[in-house]
Design a protein around this motif. Structure first.
Motif, PDB file in Angstrom:
ATOM      1  N   GLU A   1     -30.497 -45.038 -11.695  1.00 36.16           N
ATOM      2  CA  GLU A   1     -29.756 -45.009 -10.431  1.00 36.16           C
ATOM      3  C   GLU A   1     -29.335 -46.418 -10.005  1.00 36.16           C
ATOM      4  OE1 GLU A   1     -27.763 -42.947  -7.712  1.00 36.16           O
ATOM      5  OE2 GLU A   1     -29.058 -41.990  -9.182  1.00 36.16           O
ATOM      6  N   ILE A   2     -30.170 -47.410 -10.294  1.00 40.44           N
ATOM      7  CA  ILE A   2     -29.846 -48.797  -9.936  1.00 40.44           C
ATOM      8  C   ILE A   2     -28.558 -49.231 -10.636  1.00 40.44           C
ATOM      9  CG2 ILE A   2     -30.574 -51.217 -10.082  1.00 40.44           C
ATOM     10  CD1 ILE A   2     -33.488 -50.157 -10.073  1.00 40.44           C
TER      11      ILE A   2
ATOM     12  N   HIS B   1     -33.508 -55.378 -12.158  1.00 38.91           N
ATOM     13  CA  HIS B   1     -34.191 -54.130 -12.490  1.00 38.91           C
ATOM     14  C   HIS B   1     -35.688 -54.330 -12.701  1.00 38.91           C
ATOM     15  CE1 HIS B   1     -30.618 -51.482 -13.682  1.00 38.91           C
ATOM     16  NE2 HIS B   1     -30.149 -52.532 -13.054  1.00 38.91           N
ATOM     17  N   GLN B   2     -36.083 -55.335 -13.445  1.00 36.12           N
ATOM     18  CA  GLN B   2     -37.500 -55.533 -13.753  1.00 36.12           C
ATOM     19  C   GLN B   2     -38.317 -55.818 -12.496  1.00 36.12           C
ATOM     20  OE1 GLN B   2     -38.806 -54.707 -16.655  1.00 36.12           O
ATOM     21  NE2 GLN B   2     -36.707 -54.153 -17.159  1.00 36.12           N
TER      22      GLN B   2
ATOM     23  N   LEU C   1     -42.944 -50.413  -8.341  1.00 42.08           N
ATOM     24  CA  LEU C   1     -43.002 -48.964  -8.206  1.00 42.08           C
ATOM     25  C   LEU C   1     -44.114 -48.353  -9.045  1.00 42.08           C
ATOM     26  CD1 LEU C   1     -39.180 -48.268  -8.589  1.00 42.08           C
ATOM     27  CD2 LEU C   1     -40.467 -48.590  -6.470  1.00 42.08           C
ATOM     28  N   THR C   2     -44.627 -47.220  -8.590  1.00 43.83           N
ATOM     29  CA  THR C   2     -45.560 -46.441  -9.399  1.00 43.83           C
ATOM     30  C   THR C   2     -44.750 -45.498 -10.286  1.00 43.83           C
ATOM     31  OG1 THR C   2     -45.735 -44.731  -7.701  1.00 43.83           O
ATOM     32  CG2 THR C   2     -47.360 -46.524  -7.624  1.00 43.83           C
ATOM     33  N   ASP C   3     -45.375 -44.961 -11.329  1.00 42.31           N
ATOM     34  CA  ASP C   3     -44.666 -44.067 -12.244  1.00 42.31           C
ATOM     35  C   ASP C   3     -44.179 -42.789 -11.562  1.00 42.31           C
ATOM     36  OD1 ASP C   3     -44.893 -45.755 -14.460  1.00 42.31           O
ATOM     37  OD2 ASP C   3     -46.869 -44.967 -14.965  1.00 42.31           O
TER      38      ASP C   3
ATOM     39  N   GLY D   1     -39.425 -40.661 -10.605  1.00 42.27           N
ATOM     40  CA  GLY D   1     -39.911 -41.462 -11.729  1.00 42.27           C
ATOM     41  C   GLY D   1     -39.134 -42.746 -11.940  1.00 42.27           C
ATOM     42  N   LYS D   2     -39.781 -43.680 -12.635  1.00 40.10           N
ATOM     43  CA  LYS D   2     -39.178 -44.996 -12.861  1.00 40.10           C
ATOM     44  C   LYS D   2     -37.890 -44.933 -13.683  1.00 40.10           C
ATOM     45  CE  LYS D   2     -43.001 -48.247 -12.512  1.00 40.10           C
ATOM     46  NZ  LYS D   2     -43.709 -49.327 -13.223  1.00 40.10           N
TER      47      LYS D   2
END
Length: 68
Positions: A39-40, A9-10, A16-18, A32-33
């Motif tokens: 979702e991940i 995840h990290q 990614l952007t916000d 959004g993040k």
């Protein structure tokens, strides 16, 4: 892609952007993040996906990745 393959995840979120938008055509749109992160690790998600990039299209600040 390596982050996805490892379900890290990290590593994924760091790229990614916000204001990221993930459109899964015909299914849903994630914005959004926080939504992307949820979702991940969504229920029913098992293992790490085997991904390969078919096409990468970039235009100014936007990218589209086609994954077969």
């Amino acid at each position: 892609m390596d982050g996805f393959r490892r379900s890290d995840h990290q590593a994924i979120l760091a790229c990614l952007t916000d204001d990221v938008v993930w459109r899964i055509h015909g299914a849903r749109t994630t914005r959004g993040k926080a939504e992307f992160d949820a979702e991940i690790g969504a229920p029913g998600f098992e293992g790490s996906p085997d991904l390969s990039i078919e096409r990468l299209i970039s235009e100014v600040d936007s990218y589209m990745v086609a994954v077969p």
